[in-house]
Design a protein around this motif. Structure first.
Motif, PDB file in Angstrom:
ATOM      1  N   VAL A 124       0.862  -1.188   0.000  1.00 29.34           N
ATOM      2  CA  VAL A 124       0.000   0.000   0.000  1.00 29.34           C
ATOM      3  C   VAL A 124       0.893   1.231   0.000  1.00 29.34           C
ATOM      4  N   THR A 125       0.641   2.154  -0.942  1.00 34.77           N
ATOM      5  CA  THR A 125       1.436   3.388  -0.985  1.00 34.77           C
ATOM      6  C   THR A 125       0.548   4.576  -0.595  1.00 34.77           C
ATOM      7  N   GLY A 126       1.173   5.763  -0.515  1.00 33.03           N
ATOM      8  CA  GLY A 126       0.493   6.920   0.056  1.00 33.03           C
ATOM      9  C   GLY A 126      -0.431   7.637  -0.899  1.00 33.03           C
ATOM     10  N   GLY A 127      -1.684   7.274  -0.892  1.00 34.76           N
ATOM     11  CA  GLY A 127      -2.692   7.958  -1.704  1.00 34.76           C
ATOM     12  C   GLY A 127      -4.041   7.836  -1.037  1.00 34.76           C
ATOM     13  N   ILE A 128      -4.965   8.698  -1.469  1.00 33.83           N
ATOM     14  CA  ILE A 128      -6.313   8.725  -0.893  1.00 33.83           C
ATOM     15  C   ILE A 128      -6.985   7.346  -0.979  1.00 33.83           C
ATOM     16  N   ALA A 129      -6.686   6.612  -2.063  1.00 34.13           N
ATOM     17  CA  ALA A 129      -7.370   5.317  -2.253  1.00 34.13           C
ATOM     18  C   ALA A 129      -6.849   4.234  -1.316  1.00 34.13           C
ATOM     19  N   ALA A 153      -4.514  14.951 -13.503  1.00 37.26           N
ATOM     20  CA  ALA A 153      -3.393  15.720 -14.072  1.00 37.26           C
ATOM     21  C   ALA A 153      -2.065  15.038 -13.741  1.00 37.26           C
ATOM     22  N   MET A 154      -1.979  14.465 -12.535  1.00 33.59           N
ATOM     23  CA  MET A 154      -0.762  13.720 -12.163  1.00 33.59           C
ATOM     24  C   MET A 154      -0.597  12.507 -13.086  1.00 33.59           C
ATOM     25  N   TRP A 155      -1.720  11.854 -13.387  1.00 43.73           N
ATOM     26  CA  TRP A 155      -1.670  10.661 -14.250  1.00 43.73           C
ATOM     27  C   TRP A 155      -1.265  11.034 -15.684  1.00 43.73           C
ATOM     28  N   SER A 196       6.028   4.537   4.102  1.00 42.83           N
ATOM     29  CA  SER A 196       5.786   5.406   5.265  1.00 42.83           C
ATOM     30  C   SER A 196       4.669   6.401   4.968  1.00 42.83           C
ATOM     31  N   ALA A 197       4.510   6.819   3.701  1.00 43.37           N
ATOM     32  CA  ALA A 197       3.392   7.730   3.391  1.00 43.37           C
ATOM     33  C   ALA A 197       2.057   7.013   3.566  1.00 43.37           C
ATOM     34  N   ALA A 198       2.003   5.727   3.229  1.00 37.30           N
ATOM     35  CA  ALA A 198       0.734   4.978   3.327  1.00 37.30           C
ATOM     36  C   ALA A 198       0.207   4.987   4.757  1.00 37.30           C
ATOM     37  N   LYS A 199       1.136   4.974   5.730  1.00 34.68           N
ATOM     38  CA  LYS A 199       0.722   4.910   7.143  1.00 34.68           C
ATOM     39  C   LYS A 199      -0.006   6.182   7.585  1.00 34.68           C
ATOM     40  N   GLU A 200       0.166   7.270   6.795  1.00 36.38           N
ATOM     41  CA  GLU A 200      -0.549   8.522   7.094  1.00 36.38           C
ATOM     42  C   GLU A 200      -2.002   8.447   6.648  1.00 36.38           C
ATOM     43  N   PHE A 201      -2.294   7.498   5.748  1.00 38.99           N
ATOM     44  CA  PHE A 201      -3.645   7.423   5.176  1.00 38.99           C
ATOM     45  C   PHE A 201      -4.506   6.342   5.828  1.00 38.99           C
ATOM     46  N   ILE A 202      -3.870   5.244   6.240  1.00 41.11           N
ATOM     47  CA  ILE A 202      -4.607   4.165   6.892  1.00 41.11           C
ATOM     48  C   ILE A 202      -3.639   3.493   7.868  1.00 41.11           C
ATOM     49  N   PRO A 262      -2.493   1.940 -10.417  1.00 39.41           N
ATOM     50  CA  PRO A 262      -2.252   3.374 -10.236  1.00 39.41           C
ATOM     51  C   PRO A 262      -3.486   4.083  -9.674  1.00 39.41           C
ATOM     52  N   ALA A 263      -3.226   5.091  -8.831  1.00 43.28           N
ATOM     53  CA  ALA A 263      -4.333   5.877  -8.256  1.00 43.28           C
ATOM     54  C   ALA A 263      -3.824   7.269  -7.998  1.00 43.28           C
ATOM     55  N   MET A 264      -4.354   8.219  -8.726  1.00 41.09           N
ATOM     56  CA  MET A 264      -3.902   9.601  -8.530  1.00 41.09           C
ATOM     57  C   MET A 264      -4.834  10.571  -9.249  1.00 41.09           C
ATOM     58  N   ASN A 265      -4.632  11.832  -8.994  1.00 45.58           N
ATOM     59  CA  ASN A 265      -5.359  12.904  -9.673  1.00 45.58           C
ATOM     60  C   ASN A 265      -5.121  12.812 -11.188  1.00 45.58           C
ATOM     61  N   CYS A 275      -1.187   2.465  -6.116  1.00 39.32           N
ATOM     62  CA  CYS A 275       0.199   2.750  -6.476  1.00 39.32           C
ATOM     63  C   CYS A 275       0.296   4.242  -6.820  1.00 39.32           C
ATOM     64  N   SER A 276       1.023   4.989  -6.010  1.00 41.05           N
ATOM     65  CA  SER A 276       1.112   6.450  -6.194  1.00 41.05           C
ATOM     66  C   SER A 276       2.007   6.802  -7.385  1.00 41.05           C
ATOM     67  N   ALA A 277       1.910   8.040  -7.833  1.00 45.33           N
ATOM     68  CA  ALA A 277       2.789   8.540  -8.910  1.00 45.33           C
ATOM     69  C   ALA A 277       4.243   8.438  -8.462  1.00 45.33           C
ATOM     70  N   ASN A 278       4.467   8.781  -7.203  1.00 48.25           N
ATOM     71  CA  ASN A 278       5.826   8.732  -6.654  1.00 48.25           C
ATOM     72  C   ASN A 278       6.373   7.302  -6.694  1.00 48.25           C
ATOM     73  N   SER A 279       5.554   6.322  -6.302  1.00 51.93           N
ATOM     74  CA  SER A 279       6.030   4.935  -6.306  1.00 51.93           C
ATOM     75  C   SER A 279       6.249   4.438  -7.731  1.00 51.93           C
ATOM     76  N   ILE A 280       5.400   4.844  -8.650  1.00 53.36           N
ATOM     77  CA  ILE A 280       5.603   4.452 -10.059  1.00 53.36           C
ATOM     78  C   ILE A 280       6.967   4.969 -10.513  1.00 53.36           C
TER      79      ILE A 280
HETATM   80  C1  LIG Z   1      -3.977  14.340   1.142  1.00 54.97           C
HETATM   81  C2  LIG Z   1      -3.036  13.761   0.147  1.00 54.97           C
HETATM   82  C3  LIG Z   1      -3.507  12.896  -0.808  1.00 54.97           C
HETATM   83  C4  LIG Z   1      -2.642  12.341  -1.754  1.00 54.97           C
HETATM   84  N1  LIG Z   1      -3.160  11.498  -2.677  1.00 54.97           N
HETATM   85  C5  LIG Z   1      -2.333  10.973  -3.597  1.00 54.97           C
HETATM   86  C6  LIG Z   1      -2.842  10.075  -4.580  1.00 54.97           C
HETATM   87  O1  LIG Z   1      -4.030   9.738  -4.594  1.00 54.97           O
HETATM   88  N2  LIG Z   1      -1.986   9.591  -5.500  1.00 54.97           N
HETATM   89  C7  LIG Z   1      -0.662   9.935  -5.514  1.00 54.97           C
HETATM   90  O2  LIG Z   1       0.050   9.472  -6.418  1.00 54.97           O
HETATM   91  N3  LIG Z   1      -0.153  10.763  -4.592  1.00 54.97           N
HETATM   92  C8  LIG Z   1      -0.944  11.279  -3.637  1.00 54.97           C
HETATM   93  N4  LIG Z   1      -0.422  12.123  -2.677  1.00 54.97           N
HETATM   94  C9  LIG Z   1       1.025  12.378  -2.671  1.00 54.97           C
HETATM   95  C10 LIG Z   1       1.765  11.205  -2.047  1.00 54.97           C
HETATM   96  O3  LIG Z   1       1.255  10.912  -0.753  1.00 54.97           O
HETATM   97  C11 LIG Z   1       3.265  11.483  -1.990  1.00 54.97           C
HETATM   98  O4  LIG Z   1       3.777  11.593  -3.305  1.00 54.97           O
HETATM   99  C12 LIG Z   1       4.057  10.439  -1.213  1.00 54.97           C
HETATM  100  O5  LIG Z   1       5.399  10.817  -1.219  1.00 54.97           O
HETATM  101  C13 LIG Z   1       3.905   9.056  -1.797  1.00 54.97           C
HETATM  102  O6  LIG Z   1       4.818   8.175  -1.163  1.00 54.97           O
HETATM  103  P1  LIG Z   1       4.893   6.626  -1.497  1.00 54.97           P
HETATM  104  O7  LIG Z   1       4.798   6.483  -2.965  1.00 54.97           O
HETATM  105  O8  LIG Z   1       6.231   6.210  -0.971  1.00 54.97           O
HETATM  106  O9  LIG Z   1       3.801   5.966  -0.744  1.00 54.97           O
HETATM  107  C14 LIG Z   1      -1.259  12.679  -1.732  1.00 54.97           C
HETATM  108  C15 LIG Z   1      -0.787  13.553  -0.750  1.00 54.97           C
HETATM  109  C16 LIG Z   1      -1.661  14.092   0.169  1.00 54.97           C
HETATM  110  C17 LIG Z   1      -1.108  15.024   1.220  1.00 54.97           C
END
Ligand SMILES: Cc1cc2nc3c(=O)[nH]c(=O)nc-3n(C[C@H](O)[C@H](O)[C@H](O)COP(=O)(O)O)c2cc1C
Length: 398
Positions: A13-18, A128-130, A42-48, A123-126, A91-96
């Protein structure tokens, strides 16, 4: 889903709203009998919370590459070796980007470098990011490597935007992975089927449609699923239940059907068009109900042609196999062969709709399967049996 029974699934699980949807993914795997371990960035732990993931999976959650306690229990190599599949969702843009660059500086990237099994990512992101060219380039790099994409889908986003980037639904993700373990003639193949009639609106209460019940398309969808295919149905208005493990999108008009096909067709190996798409639609849609006029016996409706979905799809089809149906009332084989060529199809399935005991709304059918080289008749049988024969033919000859 029996294909997933006893499989070892590592969910990253990576850091995104989904990230909240990862909880549902765990539940679906667990009810299919899989053994699930969860890895969180570590970003994922901020979301769930890891606690939620631990409670749902029944296993300790893995978070750190350089954690001596965790390493003693199961290091990144052991975790990679334990997995029958790795799934990164969301899968966040950052992780991709980090996976595409081949980095291994956290637990997830290190496991993905070490894993020799299939790695799926959702993949899961806004939007424009995609669509940003850097994300697109990184995504392409992953596809060239051992990563298998699931989605993203198009739709409403958490930020209020609309477009591509929305994570595929948990059930869709799990179905995709199950089909990778499937056995059968179409194991792992992705099949898109259109079914039913379309409705072309005249005014708020009237429309032009046809007698298609959707039975043939739904039955082919079930036969393809039973042979291990991953099936999506785009259906016009019909009164049929959605078969298990099949994704269904409902549409009304030919334009809507075309638009839904266009959105997803690039993800598929096989397109089977069983829908009875209306050839024509009213030129104008009357916003108010058309009133019956006094002193006249006629109402003239101007009709214009709908875009031909089959022709549109097979124009630049590449490796996609395209199969169409031809409902004919005369010169069945001749007309079907003409359509096969005109529409650049791989197979056409022709039937005689002038016989009321077969075809539209009936439970039986009798068809000709026609390719460039083969012409085969299947005598009258139930639509269920016929569907199995059609799927076997497709798997063997195409
Ligand atoms: C509230 C919030 C929501 C976010 N949602 C997403 C998302 O849906 N997709 C995404 O790619 N990044 C999203 N981000 C940015 C990622 O959390 C950020 O790029 C983070 O470094 C990802 O780390 P990871 O890929 O190591 O989990 C969001 C950031 C915040 C603050």
């Amino acid at each position: 889903m029996k294909q997933l029974s006893n499989k070892h699934v590592l969910l990253c699980v990576t850091g995104g709203i989904a990230a909240y949807k990862a909880a549902e993914i765990i539940r679906l795997f667990k009810t299919s009998g899989s053994n699930v371990r969860v890895l969180m960035t570590s970003a994922a732990k901020e979301f769930i919370t890891p606690l939620t993931m631990q409670a749902l999976s029944g296993n300790q959650v893995h978070t750190d590459l350089l954690d001596t306690d965790a390493e003693a229990a199961m290091g990144h190599i052991e975790l990679a070796k334990w997995s029958d599949i790795v799934l990164i969702a969301p899968c966040s843009a950052n992780s991709i980007a980090r996976l595409a660059s081949g980095k291994g500086d956290d637990l997830m990237t290190a496991v993905c470098l070490a894993a020799e099994c299939k790695i799926y990512f959702a993949p899961a992101m806004n939007q424009a990011m995609w669509s940003d060219s850097r994300t697109q380039n990184n995504h392409k790099k992953l596809l060239k490597n051992k990563f298998i994409p699931i989605g993203p889908n198009s739709g409403e986003q958490a930020c209020g935007d609309e477009g591509y980037g929305r994570m595929s639904e948990p059930q869709e993700i799990v179905n995709n992975i199950a089909s990778g373990f499937s056995e059968g003639l179409l194991a792992g193949k992705k099949i898109l089927i259109t079914a039913g009639p379309t409705r072309e609106k005249i005014d708020p209460v009237r429309f032009i449609s046809n007698r298609s019940s959707g039975k043939m398309g739904f039955s082919i969808a079930e036969a393809a699923r039973d042979e291990g295919g991953l099936v999506s149905l785009i259906s016009g208005p019909v009164s049929l239940e959605t078969p298990n493990e099949i994704k269904r999108i409902n549409v009304e008009s030919a334009d809507e059907m075309l638009s839904e096909v266009d959105k997803v067709i690039n993800d598929f190996d096989l397109f089977i068009s069983t829908a009875a798409v209306s050839d024509y639609k009213p030129e104008e849609y009357e916003v108010q109900k058309i009133k019956k006029e006094k002193n006249t016996d006629n109402l003239n409706l101007e009709l214009i042609t709908n875009k031909d979905i089959l022709k549109h799809v097979s124009k630049d089809k590449g490796d996609l196999k395209v199969i169409g149906f031809a409902a004919e009332t005369q010169n069945i084989i001749e007309n079907a062969k003409r359509k096969l060529n005109e529409k650049n199809l791989d197979l056409i399935i022709a039937n005689d709709v002038s016989d009321p005991s077969i075809g539209f709304d009936s439970d039986e059918n009798e068809v000709y399967l026609i390719t460039d080289e083969i012409e085969k008749k299947i005598d009258r049988v139930s639509k269920k049996k016929l569907s199995r024969s059609i799927i076997e033919f497709i798997a063997n000859y195409l």
